[in-house]
Design a protein around this motif. Structure first.
Motif, mmCIF file in Angstrom:
data_model
loop_
_atom_site.group_PDB
_atom_site.id
_atom_site.type_symbol
_atom_site.label_atom_id
_atom_site.label_comp_id
_atom_site.label_asym_id
_atom_site.label_seq_id
_atom_site.Cartn_x
_atom_site.Cartn_y
_atom_site.Cartn_z
ATOM 1 N N UNK A 29 0.838 -1.199 0.000
ATOM 2 C CA UNK A 29 0.000 0.000 0.000
ATOM 3 C C UNK A 29 0.872 1.247 0.000
ATOM 4 N N UNK A 30 0.273 2.406 -0.292
ATOM 5 C CA UNK A 30 1.014 3.667 -0.380
ATOM 6 C C UNK A 30 1.640 4.022 0.977
ATOM 7 N N UNK A 175 6.122 -3.496 12.115
ATOM 8 C CA UNK A 175 4.862 -4.097 12.572
ATOM 9 C C UNK A 175 4.571 -5.365 11.771
ATOM 10 N N UNK A 176 4.778 -5.279 10.459
ATOM 11 C CA UNK A 176 4.529 -6.421 9.590
ATOM 12 C C UNK A 176 5.422 -7.604 9.953
ATOM 13 N N UNK A 177 6.701 -7.343 10.148
ATOM 14 C CA UNK A 177 7.654 -8.425 10.429
ATOM 15 C C UNK A 177 7.452 -9.027 11.820
ATOM 16 N N UNK A 183 8.987 -12.902 7.523
ATOM 17 C CA UNK A 183 9.158 -12.772 6.073
ATOM 18 C C UNK A 183 8.035 -13.443 5.287
ATOM 19 N N UNK A 184 7.314 -14.331 5.916
ATOM 20 C CA UNK A 184 6.170 -14.957 5.238
ATOM 21 C C UNK A 184 5.031 -13.963 5.017
ATOM 22 N N UNK A 185 5.091 -12.811 5.707
ATOM 23 C CA UNK A 185 4.044 -11.793 5.568
ATOM 24 C C UNK A 185 4.113 -11.064 4.234
ATOM 25 N N UNK A 186 5.168 -11.305 3.446
ATOM 26 C CA UNK A 186 5.282 -10.663 2.141
ATOM 27 C C UNK A 186 4.467 -11.393 1.082
ATOM 28 N N UNK A 193 3.685 -3.943 3.294
ATOM 29 C CA UNK A 193 4.817 -3.357 2.573
ATOM 30 C C UNK A 193 5.348 -4.354 1.546
ATOM 31 N N UNK A 194 5.470 -3.894 0.307
ATOM 32 C CA UNK A 194 6.123 -4.684 -0.727
ATOM 33 C C UNK A 194 6.618 -3.725 -1.795
ATOM 34 N N UNK A 195 6.906 -4.243 -2.979
ATOM 35 C CA UNK A 195 7.475 -3.381 -4.025
ATOM 36 C C UNK A 195 6.554 -2.235 -4.414
#
Length: 221
Positions: A29-30, A175-177, A183-186, A193-195
């Motif tokens: 997301x932005x 927070x994500x990690x 890392x499975x949260x990607x 958060x991603x590209x």
């Protein structure tokens, strides 16, 4: 004044649509919505409600930075945060949220389609930012904080805006990690958060710059 206010509200609504399209893409997301998105996944509240909370905290941060220079225009960031949060849910994709007008929008399958959604969200947000900035009314809380830091430190606004965005992305990534599976949260359905977050950070400003250049040139003819 009515025309300026209408343009301002339309701009905010367009940004809200763009945020939800970026969420739908599943590629990140932005930046300014990254922390609300992370907390949405962690606590289960709607994205719009988390936007209200985080944006109000950004206004509080402005007070800490500005102190005696904190003024009525900064205070207006609080009702703006509440209204914009409602807009995010109104045009949202969460069927349990208020409005959720995009809840029935087709979900992308393959990576190519998801990337198209991401690209569309960047353009939509860029158009929204250009539109909401045009009337020169109350800045969004993240921009307001960057302006507060710029005013206090006498640093260039663009550098302060980058610092605020990077700080929000870093917090959301942590927070994500920590809370969403490392890392499975990607992968999966709860991506924050991603590209796409990085591309949005790099490209939205370029869309605004392009629109400023093209539309300003057209108005001068």
């Amino acid at each position: 004044m009515l025309k300026r206010l209408t343009t301002y509200i339309i701009g905010l609504l367009i940004i809200a649509v763009g945020i939800n399209v970026s969420k739908l893409s599943g590629l990140g997301i932005s930046p300014v919505s990254s922390v609300p998105r992370a907390l949405e996944v962690v606590f289960g509240f709607s994205l719009g409600k988390m936007v209200m909370v985080i944006y109000c905290l950004l206004v509080a941060a402005q007070f800490i930075v500005l102190r005696k220079k904190f003024n009525f225009m900064n205070v207006l960031g609080i009702p703006l945060a509440i209204v914009f949060g409602f807009m995010v849910d109104l045009v949202g994709i969460d069927p349990n949220a208020f409005g959720h007008l995009l809840a029935g929008f087709p979900k992308p399958g393959c990576y190519a389609v998801r990337f198209v959604y991401l690209a569309a969200s960047i353009v939509i947000i860029g158009i929204g930012v250009y539109t909401y900035l045009k009337p020169k009314l109350v800045p969004m809380p993240a921009e307001g904080l960057a302006l507060a830091i710029s005013t206090t430190t006498e640093k260039v606004f663009g550098d302060c805006k980058t610092a605020v965005d990077v700080s929000l992305i870093t917090l959301a990534l942590l927070i994500q990690l920590i809370f969403l599976g490392g890392f499975s949260s990607f992968t999966g359905g709860n991506i924050v958060i991603r590209e796409g977050t990085v591309l949005s950070a790099c490209c939205v400003g370029q869309v605004v710059k392009f629109l400023n250049k093209k539309l300003s040139a057209k108005q001068q003819r």
